[in-house]
Motif scaffolding. Structure first.
Motif, mmCIF file in Angstrom:
data_model
loop_
_atom_site.group_PDB
_atom_site.id
_atom_site.type_symbol
_atom_site.label_atom_id
_atom_site.label_comp_id
_atom_site.label_asym_id
_atom_site.label_seq_id
_atom_site.Cartn_x
_atom_site.Cartn_y
_atom_site.Cartn_z
ATOM 1 N N LEU A 1 2.384 2.481 -3.396
ATOM 2 C CA LEU A 1 1.212 3.207 -3.800
ATOM 3 C C LEU A 1 1.149 4.415 -4.442
ATOM 4 O O LEU A 1 0.992 5.154 -5.315
ATOM 5 C CB LEU A 1 -0.433 3.207 -3.933
ATOM 6 C CG LEU A 1 -0.390 2.039 -3.263
ATOM 7 C CD1 LEU A 1 -2.711 1.715 -2.962
ATOM 8 C CD2 LEU A 1 -0.722 1.507 -5.245
ATOM 9 N N HIS A 2 2.075 5.338 -3.335
ATOM 10 C CA HIS A 2 2.549 6.511 -3.015
ATOM 11 C C HIS A 2 3.970 7.260 -3.867
ATOM 12 O O HIS A 2 4.667 6.331 -4.433
ATOM 13 C CB HIS A 2 2.831 6.934 -1.720
ATOM 14 C CG HIS A 2 1.266 6.799 -0.613
ATOM 15 N ND1 HIS A 2 0.117 7.577 -0.255
ATOM 16 C CD2 HIS A 2 0.667 5.467 -0.551
ATOM 17 C CE1 HIS A 2 -0.536 7.120 0.660
ATOM 18 N NE2 HIS A 2 -0.301 6.064 0.757
ATOM 19 N N ALA B 1 -0.966 7.256 8.821
ATOM 20 C CA ALA B 1 -1.387 6.444 8.614
ATOM 21 C C ALA B 1 -0.845 5.383 9.393
ATOM 22 O O ALA B 1 -0.954 3.829 10.012
ATOM 23 C CB ALA B 1 -1.779 5.472 6.909
ATOM 24 N N LEU B 2 1.033 4.519 9.059
ATOM 25 C CA LEU B 2 1.205 3.862 9.411
ATOM 26 C C LEU B 2 1.754 3.738 11.187
ATOM 27 O O LEU B 2 1.511 2.599 11.305
ATOM 28 C CB LEU B 2 3.341 3.733 8.037
ATOM 29 C CG LEU B 2 2.640 2.800 7.703
ATOM 30 C CD1 LEU B 2 4.496 2.926 6.661
ATOM 31 C CD2 LEU B 2 2.634 1.525 7.311
ATOM 32 N N CYS C 1 0.811 -1.018 0.253
ATOM 33 C CA CYS C 1 -0.360 -0.185 -0.046
ATOM 34 C C CYS C 1 1.262 1.264 -0.300
ATOM 35 O O CYS C 1 0.841 2.634 -0.759
ATOM 36 C CB CYS C 1 -0.838 0.049 1.250
ATOM 37 S SG CYS C 1 -2.686 -1.476 1.097
ATOM 38 N N VAL C 2 2.443 1.719 0.834
ATOM 39 C CA VAL C 2 2.985 2.153 0.637
ATOM 40 C C VAL C 2 3.077 2.500 -0.504
ATOM 41 O O VAL C 2 3.415 3.787 -1.148
ATOM 42 C CB VAL C 2 4.088 2.612 1.933
ATOM 43 C CG1 VAL C 2 5.198 3.301 1.674
ATOM 44 C CG2 VAL C 2 2.642 2.493 2.925
ATOM 45 N N VAL D 1 0.087 5.618 13.223
ATOM 46 C CA VAL D 1 -1.045 5.628 13.341
ATOM 47 C C VAL D 1 -0.603 3.451 14.198
ATOM 48 O O VAL D 1 -1.438 3.117 15.178
ATOM 49 C CB VAL D 1 -2.342 6.004 13.137
ATOM 50 C CG1 VAL D 1 -3.765 5.542 14.013
ATOM 51 C CG2 VAL D 1 -2.492 7.358 13.394
ATOM 52 N N PHE D 2 -0.874 2.994 12.529
ATOM 53 C CA PHE D 2 -1.806 1.435 13.029
ATOM 54 C C PHE D 2 -0.389 1.269 13.373
ATOM 55 O O PHE D 2 -0.464 -0.298 14.291
ATOM 56 C CB PHE D 2 -1.159 0.887 11.354
ATOM 57 C CG PHE D 2 -1.542 -0.006 10.642
ATOM 58 C CD1 PHE D 2 -2.554 -0.212 10.447
ATOM 59 C CD2 PHE D 2 -0.836 -1.278 11.204
ATOM 60 C CE1 PHE D 2 -3.212 -1.924 10.156
ATOM 61 C CE2 PHE D 2 -1.109 -2.595 11.350
ATOM 62 C CZ PHE D 2 -2.087 -3.119 10.499
ATOM 63 N N ILE E 1 0.923 11.511 4.091
ATOM 64 C CA ILE E 1 -0.220 10.496 4.284
ATOM 65 C C ILE E 1 0.001 8.868 5.172
ATOM 66 O O ILE E 1 -0.993 8.559 6.042
ATOM 67 C CB ILE E 1 -0.887 10.587 3.562
ATOM 68 C CG1 ILE E 1 -2.405 11.484 3.040
ATOM 69 C CG2 ILE E 1 -2.774 9.545 3.760
ATOM 70 C CD1 ILE E 1 -2.730 11.792 1.654
ATOM 71 N N SER E 2 0.825 8.809 4.373
ATOM 72 C CA SER E 2 1.378 7.588 4.926
ATOM 73 C C SER E 2 2.009 7.616 5.891
ATOM 74 O O SER E 2 2.236 6.480 7.088
ATOM 75 C CB SER E 2 2.325 6.328 3.451
ATOM 76 O OG SER E 2 2.647 7.108 3.046
#
Lengths: 511, 523
Positions: A18-19, A398-399, A15-16, A401-402, A394-395
């Motif tokens: 994609l950035h 997201a990461l 997913c990362v 926090v994940f 954004i990543s």
């Protein structure tokens, strides 16, 4: 279950991917992505003698190869595949700044494959073979299964799987490798494998792996000092030395035909011309630079000597300790200490070098969750300016926090206690399955340790809040016009103070 | 624990922001622009873009509200003339709007989970476990649903929000709050009219179990116990919602125009990619007949154009009779009728109601006109709730979820999304297999997948060679450019067999479940 957890880690990585990557659509120099692509074409097209030389076809000023031979071989391999897929990917000269959907896909896949074949198996090997420390670790695990008592074996498996998962989803490495674009997973994976081998007493394998790692990226230079502790006899010393020499010989073999070439390669690997730091790095020199300008008072060479001296001094305590009192469980700490010393005090440090410290800390995380998580969080945070430049905000959010939520779910950091104890100070509903068979004094001991930990927890929360404040500021508020670098500088100073604190703490833990 | 799971999934959704988005992205952007910049009277008249507003009025109002936040991201996206506008601000805003409205889905899930843990319907020794309890499994199955992530957060739609409302409504039925349930369902119906397919289940259940007093006691209808007051209350709630939604258009005298937009029967029998239903099998039978006919030399006059006919929306049958909207409507009605009768005969059993929803959705999916493959989610999501309660339904759930999510694969055909869809499907399915199996203490069978029989396992594992064939072998042979429709057709036919099998099996299960069974004994 471990299968599922690994898949989650792979999913996050992809997913990362994609950035955006570093230097996307930003001529003329682009970024690390272009550097790696450029190396592929250099190694693919040019003969081996010319790789490290400035020739008419090899412009060293444009992302010249400055990593050790193993990186070059890896680039060569990737170059062959790229050439097979689409010769335009590696058309030397014509392809500067080549960017396309297919090429991004190809590059991202190469990183993912490197992770799948080296980093993930290494972490797996480290956690699933390691036998010690399990009792210690399972105490830190927060799994409220009250319905049944696991057998010890099952418990161990669970613990090691969760530790493995938490190491695999460490955001810093994912962001740099799969977002920013580098192949750190290879060298770090080899280092982890080496550490795992040492833990199992397989010193020869360890030293081979370690040599590979050093030859992938010279930044790993700071670790070999730790090896002596395993040398119990002269014969063993000789065999170790010979293994090291043989491994180096094999890797450097193509370059050994003449001496000039070796000198040139070494010169490329350790460039003194670049200055003490490039961007804002959260090490000591960069922070002290705010007060007095080193670059004006010292020449580069003098500066390098100063750095070397200070670094040696900083490494000394932990090295001597591990040399004189070799203990298996201390090994990891000494790795952390020496690499952190190098990060803080040595010459020409990148902000990405913190990964080298972060990975051993991630391995150490199950034993001391709170300080390690804290450190890992700050280490990712210290790379924020770089990630922001690449468009990875954004990543990053997201990461992190994940990762934080995963840690909170699985490990006992004591935060829950903070909430509970602030209401009432006696633990009546200690629900963890361990406490079922613990005696009363054990609980009171826990209370004791908790009371001593309480100020620490508060500082921890404040520190995290500080990180988030700075993140929000840098993302929303523009810097004041007279100080365009204000926020990156603030971040590096903020993280540097933390790293110094951790350096002292980990040294204290080791000694 | 619940909100931690929500946070974890939220992070994955955030990571998916830059992924591929389909034309539905432009559809919703266009609706934002229409509702923001035009007066109400032109909402259903406007036709600058080919993606005209074809959702009911409440959804238009929903877009209208969203557009007020969109201003702060990029005001340009609110221009009707800016066709195919996709700046980074637009993408960020649209993606975030899906992510934020997904909290409705999280709330619906939470309602179902708390009902599950408080009602005592599911007795299990595993309630004390943190990760293994039925509610924990249910929440991960729902929140981490692979299909929803694929369709909403990559392909781009608002299904999470809509299905969340459905879950809330179902939870209200389970809690016995029928008026609230009907309110939420009416709202849902006015947001997206595809939910009209499950409306019969609502109608029958509410009429039988709410409007008849003391209906729980006997299955025989006692007409004297009919309560007009309750019926009136129910009618008022529903009428109120519809009036708010359609009122402005009644005043403007635009109702026929609105309805012509909502129900376009000009489209073909099947979507561009055939949804895995009866008509996919029907089409393939027709094609087989053509090929067979050509081999036998019966029909030489059939043009080659028919063979590539899948890519255009209209498909002309050659051997088998043409299907009209009327036929599909009749088939759908017939297919749900037995289930409705059964529901009518078993009043006061909300679990039968959930089963009936599944069957209504499934019937319309199998026989409906111009069905989208995404409609499979309407079956899978309500079934998740039943899967953690009854073993038989768990077995059917894992089967359908795997097949159904696989059938969504052709929606996302770009190379970067390929690993994501595979990983999401494998993660969700293997989680469902392992955890549901351990929830029901299934013995491990070395040859079969957990919970499934041998034949079903073979079918599910057959998806792997199918995937390899479509994505590796066909491109290597170079056939993917010559026969672009072949992989889609294979997927749709293969999955259609599975969905048909599920439908028949589940129907049989529902019709044969005895009345006593719904109070389940301790496991």
């Amino acid at each position: 279950m471990p299968f599922l957890l690994i898949l989650v880690a792979v999913l996050l990585r992809w997913c990362v991917s994609l950035h955006p990557y570093s230097g996307q659509n930003s001529p003329p120099m682009f970024g690390d992505y272009e550097a790696q692509r450029h190396w592929m074409e250099i190694t693919r097209i040019l003969p081996l003698q010319d790789w490290y030389y400035n020739t008419s076809e090899n412009d060293l000023m444009y992302w010249g190869l400055d990593y050790p031979p193993l990186t070059a071989y890896h680039s060569l391999l990737c170059g062959y595949v790229a050439d097979f897929l689409n010769p335009e990917f590696v058309a030397l000269g014509a392809s500067r700044g080549y960017e396309s959907y297919e090429h991004k896909l190809f590059m991202r896949v190469t990183v993912l494959i490197a992770d799948l074949f080296i980093y993930i198996p290494a972490v797996w090997w480290y956690f699933c073979k390691k036998q010690s420390d399990h009792q210690n670790v399972s105490r830190n695990l927060r799994d409220g299964n009250t319905y049944s008592v696991h057998s010890v074996k099952e418990d161990k498996a669970l613990t090691s799987h969760i530790s493995m998962y938490l190491t695999l989803i460490y955001p810093g490495l994912i962001l740099i490798d799969h977002g920013h674009f580098q192949y750190n997973g290879i060298s770090l994976g080899l280092t982890i494998a080496a550490v795992a081998a040492i833990m199992q007493g397989r010193d020869l394998i360890a030293s081979v792996l370690f040599c590979f790692s050093v030859n992938y990226k010279q930044m790993r230079k700071c670790l070999p000092k730790q090896n002596p502790f395993v040398m119990t006899g002269l014969i063993k010393l000789l065999s170790l030395a010979s293994v090291v020499i043989v491994t180096f010989f094999v890797i450097w073999f193509p370059f050994l035909k003449n001496v000039d070439l070796v000198v040139q390669v070494l010169h490329r690997l350790f460039p003194l011309a670049r200055g003490v730091f490039e961007d804002k790095v959260s090490n000591v020199w960069c922070c002290l630079n705010v007060i007095c300008k080193f670059r004006n008072t010292f020449t580069n060479l003098q500066m390098a000597n100063v750095c070397l001296l200070v670094t040696l001094l900083a490494v000394l305590p932990s090295s001597i300790d591990i040399l004189l009192r070799p203990r298996s469980h201390k090994f990891l700490l000494s790795v952390i200490n020496s690499s952190l010393a190098f990060f803080l005090f040595s010459f020409q440090v990148h902000e990405k070098s913190i990964l080298l410290v972060a990975v051993p800390v991630a391995l150490y995380l199950p034993i001391e969750p709170l300080p390690c998580f804290w450190f890992l969080y700050i280490s990712t945070f210290s790379m924020l300016p770089l990630l922001l430049k690449d468009g990875l905000l954004i990543s990053y959010i997201a990461l992190t926090v994940f990762y934080s939520v995963s840690i909170m779910l699985t490990l006992n950091l004591g935060l829950r206690d903070l909430l509970r104890y602030s209401v009432k100070c006696t633990p009546q509903d200690a629900k963890t399955k361990q406490s079922k068979f613990k005696k009363q004094e054990k609980i009171s001991a826990e209370t004791q340790s908790f009371v001593s930990k309480k100020p620490l927890l508060v500082i921890f929360l404040l520190s995290l809040a500080g990180c988030w404040m700075l993140t929000i500021c840098i993302a929303t508020v523009g810097p004041p016009s007279q100080y365009p670098d204000l926020f990156p500088l603030l971040i590096s100073v903020y993280s540097c103070v933390h790293f110094l604190g951790f350096f002292i703490y980990f040294n204290y833990r080791q000694i | 624990m619940f909100w931690s799971t929500v946070a974890l999934i939220l992070c994955v959704k955030l990571l998916l922001i830059p992924s591929y988005h389909s034309t539905d992205f432009e559809v919703h952007r266009n609706w934002l622009a229409i509702t923001h910049s035009l007066p109400i009277s032109e909402w259903y008249q406007e036709a600058t873009s080919e993606w005209t507003l074809d959702y009911p009025p409440l959804f238009a109002w929903f877009e209208f509200i969203l557009s007020y936040f969109a201003k702060y991201f990029d005001a340009e996206m609110l221009q009707v003339k800016n066709l195919n506008y996709a700046s980074s601000g637009t993408i960020l805003f649209q993606r975030l709007s899906v992510i934020v409205t997904d909290f409705v889905f999280a709330y619906g899930t939470r309602e179902l989970c708390s009902y599950l843990s408080s009602s005592g319907i599911r007795k299990s020794s595993k309630w004390g476990s943190r990760w293994g309890s039925p509610a924990a499994i249910l929440q991960i199955l729902l929140l981490g649903n692979a299909g929803l992530l694929l369709v909403d957060h990559i392909h781009f739609q608002y299904n999470g929000f809509l299905l969340g409302l459905l879950l809330i409504s179902v939870a209200r039925v389970l809690q016995g709050k029928c008026l609230m349930a009907s309110f939420w369902f009416a709202v849902l119906l006015n947001l997206k009219h595809i939910f009209i397919y499950v409306a019969p289940a609502y109608f029958v259940y509410l009429l039988r179990s709410y409007c008849f007093l003391g209906a729980q006691s006997s299955s025989l209808v006692q007409w004297r116990s009919f309560s007009p007051a309750r019926f009136a209350k129910l009618g008022l709630v529903v009428a109120y919602v519809f009036l708010v939604s359609f009122g402005p258009f009644i005043v403007l005298n635009q109702l026929p125009q609105v309805f012509s937009r909502l129900f376009p029967f000009k489209r073909g029998l099947c979507h561009a990619y055939w949804a895995p239903n009866i008509w996919a099998l029907y089409n393939i039978a027709d094609k087989m007949a053509i090929i067979a006919g050509r081999q036998l030399g019966i029909t030489s006059n059939v043009s080659a154009a028919v063979m590539t006919g899948g890519l255009v929306q209209e498909y002309n049958h050659v051997f088998l009779p043409e299907i009209t909207p009327r036929t599909t409507f009749l088939c759908t009605l017939l297919s749900v009728l037995p289930a409705l009768v059964k529901l009518w005969c078993c009043p006061g059993n909300p679990y039968h109601f959930v089963r009936c929803i599944v069957l209504c959705a499934c019937g319309s999916f199998m026989f409906g006109w111009h069905v989208h493959e995404k409609a499979i989610l309407l079956i899978i999501i309500p079934l998740s709730f039943m899967a953690v309660i009854w073993k038989k339904e768990a077995q059917m759930y894992v089967f359908l979820a795997t097949v159904g999510h696989y059938s969504l694969f052709p929606l996302l055909f770009t190379a970067f999304e390929l690993p994501i869809k595979v990983l999401l499907l494998v993660l969700h399915s293997s989680y469902a297999f392992f955890n549901l199996a351990s929830l029901f203490d299934m013995k491990k069978c070395s040859l079969c997948l957990p919970l499934l029989s041998g034949l079903e396992s073979v079918y599910i594992l057959g998806l792997v060679p199918l995937f390899v064939f479509e994505n590796v072998i066909l491109p290597l042979l170079g056939l993917n450019t010559r026969l672009p429709f072949l992989p889609l057709m294979l997927t749709s036919v293969y999955c259609a067999v599975g969905v048909l099998y599920f439908w028949l099996k589940y129907y049989w299960h529902f019709l044969t479940t005895s009345e006593v069974n719904h109070k389940r004994k301790a496991h």
